[in-house]
Scaffold this active site. Structure first.
Site, mmCIF file in Angstrom:
data_model
loop_
_atom_site.group_PDB
_atom_site.id
_atom_site.type_symbol
_atom_site.label_atom_id
_atom_site.label_comp_id
_atom_site.label_asym_id
_atom_site.label_seq_id
_atom_site.Cartn_x
_atom_site.Cartn_y
_atom_site.Cartn_z
ATOM 1 N N SER A 1 0.895 -1.039 -0.305
ATOM 2 C CA SER A 1 0.026 -0.055 -0.189
ATOM 3 C C SER A 1 0.702 0.859 0.212
ATOM 4 O O SER A 1 1.541 1.228 -1.170
ATOM 5 C CB SER A 1 -0.863 -0.488 1.246
ATOM 6 O OG SER A 1 -1.688 0.839 1.024
ATOM 7 N N ASP B 1 -10.032 -5.139 -4.424
ATOM 8 C CA ASP B 1 -9.202 -3.507 -3.744
ATOM 9 C C ASP B 1 -10.474 -2.526 -3.469
ATOM 10 O O ASP B 1 -10.470 -1.672 -5.056
ATOM 11 C CB ASP B 1 -8.186 -3.238 -4.030
ATOM 12 C CG ASP B 1 -7.396 -2.116 -3.025
ATOM 13 O OD1 ASP B 1 -7.982 -1.631 -1.956
ATOM 14 O OD2 ASP B 1 -6.126 -2.383 -2.616
ATOM 15 N N HIS C 1 -8.063 -5.712 -0.476
ATOM 16 C CA HIS C 1 -6.611 -4.515 0.188
ATOM 17 C C HIS C 1 -6.132 -5.533 1.974
ATOM 18 O O HIS C 1 -5.983 -4.959 2.463
ATOM 19 C CB HIS C 1 -6.974 -2.880 0.998
ATOM 20 C CG HIS C 1 -5.837 -2.305 0.923
ATOM 21 N ND1 HIS C 1 -5.607 -1.817 -0.224
ATOM 22 C CD2 HIS C 1 -5.563 -1.769 1.637
ATOM 23 C CE1 HIS C 1 -4.280 -1.144 0.163
ATOM 24 N NE2 HIS C 1 -4.052 -1.032 1.525
#
Length: 236
Positions: A122, A177, A209
């Site tokens: 991320s 996601d 995610h």
């Protein structure tokens, strides 16, 4: 002004002779220890190698605008979680300097720069792309898991002026996601490819995610390909 303290790090030592290093940057609000534990839970063991040291640094606490200014362990600030807004370049560049110290510590330990990989999950993957493509283009590779760059990223501006061979990008993203949209990751991949980066994008259907075991196993295979075991030069 005193230099900022060195970043805290959680380290997985190699089982054998240390000839390469991997720096893994956690996602927003996590820690190095947390990222290591998450991967360990998924694999049922540490992500460990015979010859590669794995380093999980922790971002220092700072006010984070998407959390209304609350303090969080984030690599940099964002005006909002979107790919269509300006980057908070001041905080990105400040952290690039801090993370350069982590790279330099490995070089001081006798590890060649072409034997160091950096990447993350991320926000950690976004941070790694800034670090490698703007300041450390002589690293062999970068990995970005569920990550993205903003549309007018400073990374793209830097690469428009670039002539040298660039670090290879290994990218993974889940199609489900909802925090960092798959399309943002895909657009990042296409932009970097158009600017001369050798890229791969591994798509994971129904993954949100998060990380998956298959994804980490693919990452490990790529890491070994980029940082193979070196044959000792002595007659052992």
């Amino acid at each position: 002004m005193a230099a900022p303290a060195a970043l805290q790090r959680s380290v997985v030592s190699p089982a054998g002779r240390h000839t390469a290093s991997l720096i893994f940057l956690h996602g927003s609000g996590d820690t190095g220890q947390g990222a290591r534990a998450w991967i360990k839970q998924i694999l049922n063991q540490d992500m460990a190698f015979q010859h590669i040291k794995v380093i999980y640094p922790t971002a220092p606490l700072r006010p984070y605008t998407p959390m209304k200014g609350a303090f969080s362990t984030v690599w940099f600030d964002r005006y909002k979680i979107s790919n269509d807004c300006p980057e908070h370049i001041e905080s990105i560049d400040s952290m690039c300097r801090r993370l350069t110290d982590v790279i330099n510590d490995e070089i001081k330990n006798g590890i060649a720069k072409n034997r160091i990989l950096i990447g993350g999950f991320s926000m950690g993957g976004g941070m790694a792309m800034h670090l490698a493509y703007r300041f450390h283009q002589d690293l062999p590779g970068v990995f970005a898991l569920s990550s993205f760059l903003n549309k007018d990223s400073a990374v793209y501006q830097a690469l428009k002026r670039n002539e040298s061979v660039l670090p290879e990008l290994f990218q993974c993203h889940g199609t489900a996601d909802e925090l960092v949209l798959y399309s943002w990751g895909e657009e990042t991949n296409k932009m970097l490819k158009s600017l001369g980066v050798s890229t791969s994008l591994h798509t994971f259907p129904n993954l949100s995610h998060e990380l998956s075991r298959t994804e980490i196993e693919k990452l490990k295979t790529w890491i070994i390909k980029k940082l193979p075991v070196e044959v000792a030069k002595t007659n052992e």
